[in-house]
Write a protein that holds these residues in place. Structure first.
Motif, PDB file in Angstrom:
ATOM      1  N   GLY A  68     130.468  30.964  51.149  1.00  0.00           N
ATOM      2  CA  GLY A  68     129.294  30.225  50.709  1.00  0.00           C
ATOM      3  C   GLY A  68     129.523  29.635  49.331  1.00  0.00           C
ATOM      4  N   PRO A  69     128.675  28.682  48.917  1.00  0.00           N
ATOM      5  CA  PRO A  69     128.883  28.022  47.628  1.00  0.00           C
ATOM      6  C   PRO A  69     128.702  28.986  46.463  1.00  0.00           C
ATOM      7  CG  PRO A  69     126.777  27.385  48.575  1.00  0.00           C
ATOM      8  CD  PRO A  69     127.510  28.140  49.625  1.00  0.00           C
ATOM      9  N   THR A  70     129.533  28.845  45.454  1.00  0.00           N
ATOM     10  CA  THR A  70     129.389  29.604  44.221  1.00  0.00           C
ATOM     11  C   THR A  70     128.270  28.999  43.381  1.00  0.00           C
ATOM     12  OG1 THR A  70     130.889  28.210  42.954  1.00  0.00           O
ATOM     13  CG2 THR A  70     131.881  30.017  44.222  1.00  0.00           C
ATOM     14  N   GLU A  71     127.866  29.707  42.327  1.00  0.00           N
ATOM     15  CA  GLU A  71     126.859  29.144  41.432  1.00  0.00           C
ATOM     16  C   GLU A  71     127.361  27.865  40.784  1.00  0.00           C
ATOM     17  OE1 GLU A  71     127.194  29.041  37.847  1.00  0.00           O
ATOM     18  OE2 GLU A  71     129.245  29.700  38.201  1.00  0.00           O
ATOM     19  N   THR A  72     128.669  27.792  40.497  1.00  0.00           N
ATOM     20  CA  THR A  72     129.219  26.581  39.879  1.00  0.00           C
ATOM     21  C   THR A  72     129.026  25.380  40.794  1.00  0.00           C
ATOM     22  OG1 THR A  72     130.847  27.830  38.583  1.00  0.00           O
ATOM     23  CG2 THR A  72     131.327  25.509  39.000  1.00  0.00           C
ATOM     24  N   GLU A  73     129.335  25.560  42.082  1.00  0.00           N
ATOM     25  CA  GLU A  73     129.152  24.465  43.035  1.00  0.00           C
ATOM     26  C   GLU A  73     127.684  24.072  43.155  1.00  0.00           C
ATOM     27  OE1 GLU A  73     129.903  23.381  47.765  1.00  0.00           O
ATOM     28  OE2 GLU A  73     130.956  25.077  46.845  1.00  0.00           O
ATOM     29  N   LEU A  74     126.790  25.050  43.164  1.00  0.00           N
ATOM     30  CA  LEU A  74     125.366  24.752  43.266  1.00  0.00           C
ATOM     31  C   LEU A  74     124.877  23.953  42.058  1.00  0.00           C
ATOM     32  CD1 LEU A  74     123.997  28.143  44.651  1.00  0.00           C
ATOM     33  CD2 LEU A  74     124.313  26.007  45.912  1.00  0.00           C
ATOM     34  N   HIS A  75     125.348  24.306  40.867  1.00  0.00           N
ATOM     35  CA  HIS A  75     124.921  23.591  39.668  1.00  0.00           C
ATOM     36  C   HIS A  75     125.529  22.189  39.610  1.00  0.00           C
ATOM     37  CE1 HIS A  75     122.717  26.962  38.268  1.00  0.00           C
ATOM     38  NE2 HIS A  75     123.764  27.719  38.012  1.00  0.00           N
ATOM     39  N   ILE A  76     126.753  22.046  40.056  1.00  0.00           N
ATOM     40  CA  ILE A  76     127.361  20.710  40.109  1.00  0.00           C
ATOM     41  C   ILE A  76     126.586  19.828  41.085  1.00  0.00           C
ATOM     42  CG2 ILE A  76     129.420  19.425  40.815  1.00  0.00           C
ATOM     43  CD1 ILE A  76     129.751  20.676  38.105  1.00  0.00           C
ATOM     44  N   ARG A  77     126.152  20.395  42.196  1.00  0.00           N
ATOM     45  CA  ARG A  77     125.341  19.627  43.149  1.00  0.00           C
ATOM     46  C   ARG A  77     124.070  19.102  42.482  1.00  0.00           C
ATOM     47  NH1 ARG A  77     125.044  23.425  48.572  1.00  0.00           N
ATOM     48  NH2 ARG A  77     127.273  23.431  49.132  1.00  0.00           N
ATOM     49  N   LYS A  78     123.392  19.969  41.733  1.00  0.00           N
ATOM     50  CA  LYS A  78     122.163  19.558  41.050  1.00  0.00           C
ATOM     51  C   LYS A  78     122.447  18.459  40.031  1.00  0.00           C
ATOM     52  CE  LYS A  78     119.849  24.044  41.521  1.00  0.00           C
ATOM     53  NZ  LYS A  78     119.300  25.220  40.794  1.00  0.00           N
ATOM     54  N   ALA A  79     123.573  18.593  39.324  1.00  0.00           N
ATOM     55  CA  ALA A  79     123.940  17.574  38.340  1.00  0.00           C
ATOM     56  C   ALA A  79     124.199  16.231  39.007  1.00  0.00           C
ATOM     57  CB  ALA A  79     125.170  18.034  37.559  1.00  0.00           C
TER      58      ALA A  79
END
Length: 494
Positions: free
Chosen positions: A161-172
């Motif tokens: 599953g996505p890491t927190e880093t990937e989730l935050h990059i998505r939001k950015a």
């Protein structure tokens, strides 16, 4: 309102040391996107943090003040509303503040001022912002000598599953793609977690680097080291490990950095696709480094001052900068604050000790005589500072199955191992003074890995004395700052 149309993207991964990036001369790690940013921008080769723990480092970053000035030396004492900071100046000047990642900088009240409704998160949202959806597990049982090593492995059931880093990059990226990004200038701040310990990352990054093909780790057990070296190895049982676990930790740590680089590349693609390249300054740095197996150690330590902890990457790309310029002279992490403010056309309303790096972006060299400083640790009279409080830190202080439990025990049982410490580093020497433990001096030209402590060596007596006098002068000069507003009512003549 703001006086500039300059946007900012500030990518700030946690615990990413400079020496483990490709453009900082690591021979094996793949960081093509950060390499490209260095080619297009300006790279600072010797950027050092003001504290080797996240919260105090971040407090210095946004204030331009050393940790001792306002007592920001712990994980628990964050910035309060009465204190000035970079994000407040940007907010007051009309900037949109978009913050995707962990806090560890502002108190709740201050963060609400900066982010408004976006500051509010439920407990579940806050936990997901730190852990993401990626699942991992400790493959070692509690009695195994590797149990507290921080080396985990991806969980085979749903571990991708996505890491927190990937989730935050998505939001950015969602923000960059939105009309909101074009309404007024913004600073997009991404204080993401990885490559923070524990050492684990989705495949193929977890197995990307062969431990046997990497440079040797910095050796453990050098003489005349402070007590925390031996104590960390003992409390975490790292001194009992017989296999290549520490090499594997280094390999996984590098895999985490390549993963972070790939996520950064996605962000840069979105920035370019939306036409922001010519109006945006991009900054990449980190709050501190990580041992990652070097010296037989893992993670970091509050009063440890090795370069692998204090030296972080700093790359800045500004429209019209001198491409590929490298600043070899020392700078400090908190120099980012006046740099951003100058590029935004904003004047700080408080006195501080950071220096703008804006002139370096046009190709100017740094100051070869500059010394950089870091400090950390706690006094025995400050029990509220130490990690491992049985009430405040119950989730790990009372839980032997937590990989932070050994750290809590060590700080509570051996407070001298985390005593008050100050470091001064020049291009040639590093001095580390401790109140209740071994002090250190290193000749960095002869001993760049900091293996031979010459603090008491007679050949270095004059150098030590000169540096200690300079450190004392620095403490006097930076002991406090006086607010610029005045209380003059008592002097009004009747």
């Amino acid at each position: 309102m703001n006086r500039s149309n300059m946007n900012f993207v500030f990518f700030f991964p946690d615990e990413m040391r400079a020496e483990s990036l490709g453009r900082y001369s690591h021979p094996a790690v793949q960081t093509p996107n950060l390499n490209r940013l260095a080619e297009e921008g300006v790279r600072f080769d010797q950027c050092h943090v003001q504290n080797t723990v996240c919260s105090p480092s971040r407090c210095s970053l946004v204030t331009g003040l050393y940790p001792h000035v306002s007592g920001h030396r712990t994980l628990w004492h964050l910035l309060r509303p009465h204190e000035p900071s970079m994000f407040r100046y940007l907010k007051q000047s009309g900037y949109q503040i978009k913050w995707f990642g962990k806090n560890h900088t502002y108190s709740d009240e201050y963060l609400e001022e900066i982010l408004g409704e976006e500051a509010f998160q439920s407990g579940e949202q806050r936990m997901r912002s730190i852990r993401g959806d990626f699942q991992s597990r400790n493959p070692y049982g509690p009695e195994d000598e590797r149990f507290y090593s921080f080396l985990l492995e991806p969980d085979s059931e749903g571990g991708q599953g996505p890491t927190e880093t990937e989730l935050h990059i998505r939001k950015a990226i969602e923000f960059l793609n939105s009309p909101e990004a074009r309404q007024r200038p913004f600073i997009l701040f991404l204080p993401t977690l990885l490559p923070h310990a524990p050492y684990v990352i989705p495949e193929p990054y977890y197995s990307m680097y062969d431990p046997e093909q990497l440079p040797p780790l910095k050796q453990a057990g050098s003489p005349n080291k402070p007590s925390y070296h031996e104590l960390i190895r003992s409390y975490r049982r790292l001194d009992r490990i017989q296999d290549d676990t520490l090499k594997k930790i280094q390999a996984v740590y590098l895999g985490m950095i390549t993963y972070v680089d790939d996520q950064f590349g996605r962000l840069m693609e979105a920035l370019s696709a939306n036409g922001f390249d010519d109006s945006t300054t991009v900054i990449v740095s980190s709050d501190h480094g990580d041992y990652a197996g070097d010296y037989g150690l893992v993670e970091k330590w509050p009063n440890a001052m090795e370069d692998c902890l204090t030296r972080v990457p700093l790359i800045i790309r500004k429209p019209g900068n001198e491409k590929g310029h490298v600043v070899h002279e020392p700078v400090e992490l908190f120099d980012i604050m006046p740099t951003i403010l100058e590029l935004a056309g904003i004047a700080a309303a408080h006195d501080h000790f950071a220096r703008s790096l804006a002139p370096r972006l046009s190709g100017q060299p740094g100051d070869p005589d500059r010394a950089v400083f870091a400090e950390g640790g706690y006094n025995p009279r400050e029990p509220h500072c130490f990690e491992g409080d049985p009430v405040r830190d119950a989730w790990f202080a009372n839980n032997p199955e937590s990989y932070y439990w050994p750290k809590a025990r060590q700080q509570q049982e051996h407070p001298e191992s985390v005593c008050r410490t100050t470091m001064m580093r020049t291009l040639e020497y590093k001095l580390i003074r401790r109140t209740d433990d071994v002090s250190e001096l290193y000749d960095l030209k002869k001993d760049p890995q900091e293996l031979h402590n010459v603090y008491d060596h007679p050949d270095y007596a004059e150098i030590r004395q000169t540096m200690e006098q300079r450190m004392l002068g620095w403490y006097i000069e930076t002991s406090d700052v006086v607010p610029r507003d005045n209380d003059q009512g008592m002097f009004i003549q009747k």
